[in-house]
Design an enzyme around this catalytic site. Structure first.
Site, PDB file in Angstrom:
ATOM      1  N   GLY A  51       0.792  -1.225   0.000  1.00 27.36           N
ATOM      2  CA  GLY A  51       0.000   0.000   0.000  1.00 27.36           C
ATOM      3  C   GLY A  51       0.820   1.268   0.000  1.00 27.36           C
ATOM      4  N   ASN A  80      -5.657  -6.534  -2.683  1.00 25.64           N
ATOM      5  CA  ASN A  80      -4.662  -5.455  -2.677  1.00 25.64           C
ATOM      6  C   ASN A  80      -5.016  -4.325  -3.641  1.00 25.64           C
ATOM      7  OD1 ASN A  80      -2.042  -7.971  -2.661  1.00 25.64           O
ATOM      8  ND2 ASN A  80      -3.038  -7.024  -0.903  1.00 25.64           N
ATOM      9  N   ARG A  83      -5.993  -0.348  -3.466  1.00 25.12           N
ATOM     10  CA  ARG A  83      -5.036   0.658  -3.018  1.00 25.12           C
ATOM     11  C   ARG A  83      -3.648   0.486  -3.631  1.00 25.12           C
ATOM     12  NH1 ARG A  83      -5.561  -3.437   0.366  1.00 25.12           N
ATOM     13  NH2 ARG A  83      -3.796  -4.283   1.559  1.00 25.12           N
ATOM     14  N   CYS A 183      15.080   5.654  18.886  1.00 29.13           N
ATOM     15  CA  CYS A 183      15.080   6.829  19.765  1.00 29.13           C
ATOM     16  C   CYS A 183      13.653   7.202  20.144  1.00 29.13           C
ATOM     17  CB  CYS A 183      15.748   8.016  19.071  1.00 29.13           C
ATOM     18  SG  CYS A 183      17.529   7.849  18.836  1.00 29.13           S
ATOM     19  N   CYS A 197      -3.392  -3.631   8.003  1.00 31.79           N
ATOM     20  CA  CYS A 197      -4.510  -3.238   7.145  1.00 31.79           C
ATOM     21  C   CYS A 197      -5.498  -4.387   6.980  1.00 31.79           C
ATOM     22  CB  CYS A 197      -3.986  -2.797   5.779  1.00 31.79           C
ATOM     23  SG  CYS A 197      -3.003  -1.285   5.827  1.00 31.79           S
ATOM     24  N   CYS A 260      21.717   4.010  17.896  1.00 29.94           N
ATOM     25  CA  CYS A 260      22.513   5.162  17.454  1.00 29.94           C
ATOM     26  C   CYS A 260      23.079   5.976  18.610  1.00 29.94           C
ATOM     27  CB  CYS A 260      21.673   6.061  16.542  1.00 29.94           C
ATOM     28  SG  CYS A 260      20.374   6.999  17.397  1.00 29.94           S
ATOM     29  N   CYS A 355     -14.622 -15.968  14.252  1.00 27.71           N
ATOM     30  CA  CYS A 355     -14.148 -14.627  13.904  1.00 27.71           C
ATOM     31  C   CYS A 355     -13.631 -14.701  12.471  1.00 27.71           C
ATOM     32  CB  CYS A 355     -13.079 -14.136  14.872  1.00 27.71           C
ATOM     33  SG  CYS A 355     -11.525 -15.062  14.810  1.00 27.71           S
TER      34      CYS A 355
END
EC number: 2.7.7.-
Length: 396
Positions: A51, A80, A83, A183, A197, A260, A355
């Site tokens: 995407g 797919n 998009r 970080c 998605c 880093c 489900c």
């Protein structure tokens, strides 16, 4: 590209065809021919041709990036295409090859290399080698941390984006003394809280906006827009808010960062030898939570579907509205997990739970059993039902 009558000269640093192709963007004062020449000499690695990668690759190729490497081990599925428009007509084709085919047709002035492999600790450094910039177009925490760590140790900046439902975000990492991904996110989110998605849904234009924004930020980086001064930022997009865009400052590089920081604790050797376990670090929800005595296959359920029983569908309401079994009762897992009693009269009837893929239904069965309600999970959910029992049942 036939360059027999349009060779470069000292006066013309590009081929004649390129002047016509890129003329409109070279007219932009902030870009000009110097920007075009910068792009022409650069190599970009795009990790993920889904995407985000789909629009990013299209616009980077159109802009004239000298070389694009596309790495993705996935294949194109029909779901797919709403998009990932770069893959039109290429269902079941490897995404990296499909995207490379598009690039070749769109712009014969540049080169492209597809890689039908998964980025992994064993290959990431060799894949990154020789590139000026990396676009993180992935959707999983583990691979994001791998991309970040490899980029930091390789000295390559990363343009990273994500999108889910109607929202997206974008940031630039490891650039000009700025922060890396670790970080900002030293600890990954709980595995059960991560949605893709495929789980939460996505509006095509939303992920398109983010992918195109990645392409634009890449162009700015490669043409030196940020070279003199760069303030780390997080760009946020929310399609249903007004205004939809906003940008916020983020923390600076952290001296204690494992990747880093002043005394980094992650090295190439640790990554390549598997001592940095990204899957373990990010966690992964177990796919099998229940014993076999608490589960039933779709084929077994098909034999009792007409008998008296209760079928709980624990998907969220928008998914239930798309398609469902007749007479099934919708109680989303997000609600059921907080209940102390079931709002359904069981009256001794067998209880089955379904489900989409058979993950939340296992959690639901575990919850029901703790409430004293015997129940069974339908393995693989509606997807397995459509695949193994009823091919006419719609999947999404």
């Amino acid at each position: 590209m036939d360059r027999s009558d349009s060779e470069k000269t000292d006066v013309l640093p590009m081929f004649k065809q390129e002047y016509g192709r890129y003329g409109r963007q070279m007219l932009v004062p902030e870009f000009g021919i110097s920007g075009q020449l910068d792009l022409r000499s650069k190599r970009i690695l795009v990790v993920g041709a889904g995407g985000l990668g789909s629009p990013a690759i299209q616009y980077l190729a159109g802009a004239g990036i000298g070389h694009i490497t596309i790495i993705d081990d996935d294949t194109v599925e029909e779901s797919n295409l709403h998009r990932q428009t770069i893959h039109a007509g290429n269902v079941n084709v490897p995404k990296s090859e499909s995207a490379a085919e598009f690039v070749g047709k769109l712009n014969p002035c540049i080169s492209v290399t597809p890689m039908v492999v998964r980025l992994s600790p064993s290959n990431s450094f060799s894949v990154f080698e020789g590139h000026d910039l990396v676009l993180d177009c992935t959707d999983g925490p583990a691979v994001r941390y791998l991309i970040n760590d490899t980029a930091v140790l390789s000295g390559i900046p990363v343009v990273s984006a994500s999108a889910l439902k109607t929202e997206g975000q974008l940031s630039i990492y490891n650039y000009n003394g700025g922060p890396c991904y670790r970080c900002l996110f030293p600890i990954p989110p709980p595995a059960d809280a991560v949605q893709t998605c495929g789980d939460g849904g996505i509006m095509g234009p939303v992920v398109g906006m983010m992918g195109m924004s990645q392409a634009m930020e890449a162009i700015k980086l490669l043409t030196g827009v940020y070279s003199e001064s760069f303030t780390p930022f997080l760009m946020l997009y929310s399609a249903y808010n007004f205004p939809p865009w906003k940008s916020v400052k983020v923390r600076k590089r952290q001296k204690t960062c494992a990747a880093c920081g002043d005394v980094p604790r992650i090295s190439r050797q640790l990554i390549e030898t598997g001592q940095v376990d990204y899957s373990e670090f990010c966690g992964s929800p177990s796919q099998v939570l229940l014993g076999e005595e608490h589960r039933i296959t779709p084929e077994e359920y098909s034999k009792i579907v007409s008998t008296k029983h209760i079928l709980l569908d624990v998907r969220e309401r928008p998914q239930f509205d798309i398609t469902s079994f007749p007479r099934s009762i919708n109680i989303p897992w997000s609600e059921l997990k907080h209940k102390e009693e079931l709002d359904v009269q069981v009256d001794g009837s067998p209880v089955y739970v379904v489900c989409r893929y058979g993950n939340d239904s296992q959690n639901a069965v575990d919850k029901l059993q703790k409430l004293g309600i015997p129940s069974k999970d339908i393995k693989g959910g509606l997807y397995a039902w459509a695949k193994n029992v009823d091919e006419k049942f719609p999947i999404y």
